[in-house]
Write an enzyme that holds these catalytic residues in place. Structure first.
Site, PDB file in Angstrom:
ATOM      1  N   ARG A 194       0.853  -1.192   0.000  1.00  0.00           N
ATOM      2  CA  ARG A 194       0.000   0.000   0.000  1.00  0.00           C
ATOM      3  C   ARG A 194       0.882   1.233   0.000  1.00  0.00           C
ATOM      4  O   ARG A 194       1.737   1.383   0.859  1.00  0.00           O
ATOM      5  CB  ARG A 194      -0.848   0.064   1.283  1.00  0.00           C
ATOM      6  CG  ARG A 194      -1.980  -0.865   1.320  1.00  0.00           C
ATOM      7  CD  ARG A 194      -3.008  -0.453   2.338  1.00  0.00           C
ATOM      8  NE  ARG A 194      -2.523  -0.020   3.634  1.00  0.00           N
ATOM      9  CZ  ARG A 194      -3.303   0.390   4.602  1.00  0.00           C
ATOM     10  NH1 ARG A 194      -4.619   0.438   4.409  1.00  0.00           N
ATOM     11  NH2 ARG A 194      -2.823   0.754   5.763  1.00  0.00           N
ATOM     12  N   THR A 244      -1.437   7.428  -0.539  1.00  0.00           N
ATOM     13  CA  THR A 244      -2.722   7.253  -1.237  1.00  0.00           C
ATOM     14  C   THR A 244      -3.495   6.041  -0.711  1.00  0.00           C
ATOM     15  O   THR A 244      -4.690   5.923  -0.957  1.00  0.00           O
ATOM     16  CB  THR A 244      -2.484   7.032  -2.739  1.00  0.00           C
ATOM     17  OG1 THR A 244      -1.761   5.789  -2.896  1.00  0.00           O
ATOM     18  CG2 THR A 244      -1.674   8.164  -3.361  1.00  0.00           C
ATOM     19  N   ASP A 296       0.673  -3.317  12.204  1.00  0.00           N
ATOM     20  CA  ASP A 296       1.132  -3.670  10.856  1.00  0.00           C
ATOM     21  C   ASP A 296       1.516  -5.147  10.833  1.00  0.00           C
ATOM     22  O   ASP A 296       2.511  -5.550  11.451  1.00  0.00           O
ATOM     23  CB  ASP A 296       2.339  -2.790  10.473  1.00  0.00           C
ATOM     24  CG  ASP A 296       2.728  -2.990   9.017  1.00  0.00           C
ATOM     25  OD1 ASP A 296       3.003  -4.146   8.626  1.00  0.00           O
ATOM     26  OD2 ASP A 296       2.741  -2.003   8.269  1.00  0.00           O
ATOM     27  N   ASP A 333       5.088  -6.089   9.484  1.00  0.00           N
ATOM     28  CA  ASP A 333       6.156  -5.730  10.432  1.00  0.00           C
ATOM     29  C   ASP A 333       6.173  -6.666  11.625  1.00  0.00           C
ATOM     30  O   ASP A 333       7.236  -7.041  12.118  1.00  0.00           O
ATOM     31  CB  ASP A 333       5.971  -4.281  10.920  1.00  0.00           C
ATOM     32  CG  ASP A 333       6.395  -3.261   9.872  1.00  0.00           C
ATOM     33  OD1 ASP A 333       7.098  -3.653   8.918  1.00  0.00           O
ATOM     34  OD2 ASP A 333       6.019  -2.084  10.012  1.00  0.00           O
TER      35      ASP A 333
END
Ligand code: PRP
Ligand code: URA
Length: 210
Positions: free
Chosen positions: A105, A109, A201, A204
């Site tokens: 991603r 945006t 995340d 991560d």
């Protein structure tokens, strides 16, 4: 009408998702939990596989047993975080092929950027289960499934661990034929496109990056 999403209510899955959310959970535990949850979810997602009768000889006698009939599976993780689900999936279905789609991603945006696609050559003969722990805006899943559809698989399912209502809606609108499986439907997205309460995340946390 889109298929009604399957939202897991099994106590084992809910328990493991709670451990996954905990910010104190280490990368090692996080990877193990993702694998275990995926196994439980794949068990549900393969409930409709066709079976056929086969003869089998036990040490005592001949009998008729059942086996999975013909239909072949492929798992397609969305890189990176989807990789964390592959071991659990192939543990249950060792004969499955594995394709890969690389997307990330864009931080500003939130739109998916494609960087890799390698799918099994015989994907048109297979049922595909797309794997990604997070369905946030839905952009990555919508894009990945669009790429897979161009190769004409028999059927596509999408499996995630945490979904946001926004992503669920976007995926159902773009691909109403795709059956969605998720372990938890969360509250919303925050202003950065992260799922709340979520787990942070996923990539991560699986790979220990930041
Ligand atoms: C995460 C996640 C999904 C995507 C979901 O990947 O694994 O692929 O975000 O967000 P969306 O529904 O808004 O598209 P990310 O882009 O962080 O890449 P990574 O797995 O390589 O870390
Ligand atoms: N991707 C993640 O890994 N986590 C989120 O909450 C949203 C997208």
């Amino acid at each position: 009408m889109p298929n009604k999403p399957f939202i897991a209510d099994h106590p084992l899955i809910q328990h493991k998702v709670t451990l996954l959310r905990d910010k104190r959970t280490s990368s090692k535990q996080f990877r193990e939990l993702i694998q275990e949850i995926t196994e439980l979810m794949v068990y549900e997602a393969t409930r409709d596989l066709p079976i056929c009768d086969v003869e089998v000889e036990t040490p005592l006698t001949k009998t008729v047993g059942r086996k999975i009939a013909g239909r072949k599976l492929a798992f397609v993780p969305i890189l990176r975080a989807g990789l964390g689900m592959v071991d659990g999936a192939v543990e249950l279905v060792p004969s499955a092929r594995v394709g890969h789609i690389g997307l990330y991603r864009d931080e500003k945006t939130l739109k998916p950027v494609e960087y890799y696609c390698k799918l099994p050559g015989d994907i048109h003969e297979r049922e595909v289960i797309v794997l990604d722990p997070m369905l946030a805006t839905g952009g990555s899943a919508v894009d990945a499934i669009g790429q897979i559809k161009k190769r004409g698989p028999k059927n596509i399912k999408f499996m995630c661990i945490i979904a946001a209502p926004e992503g669920l809606k976007a995926l159902q609108e773009a691909h109403p034929d795709v059956q969605i499986y998720c372990a938890s439907l969360d509250e919303c997205l925050n202003e950065h496109g992260y799922i709340v309460p979520g787990l942070g995340d996923a990539g991560d946390r699986i790979f220990g990056t930041k």
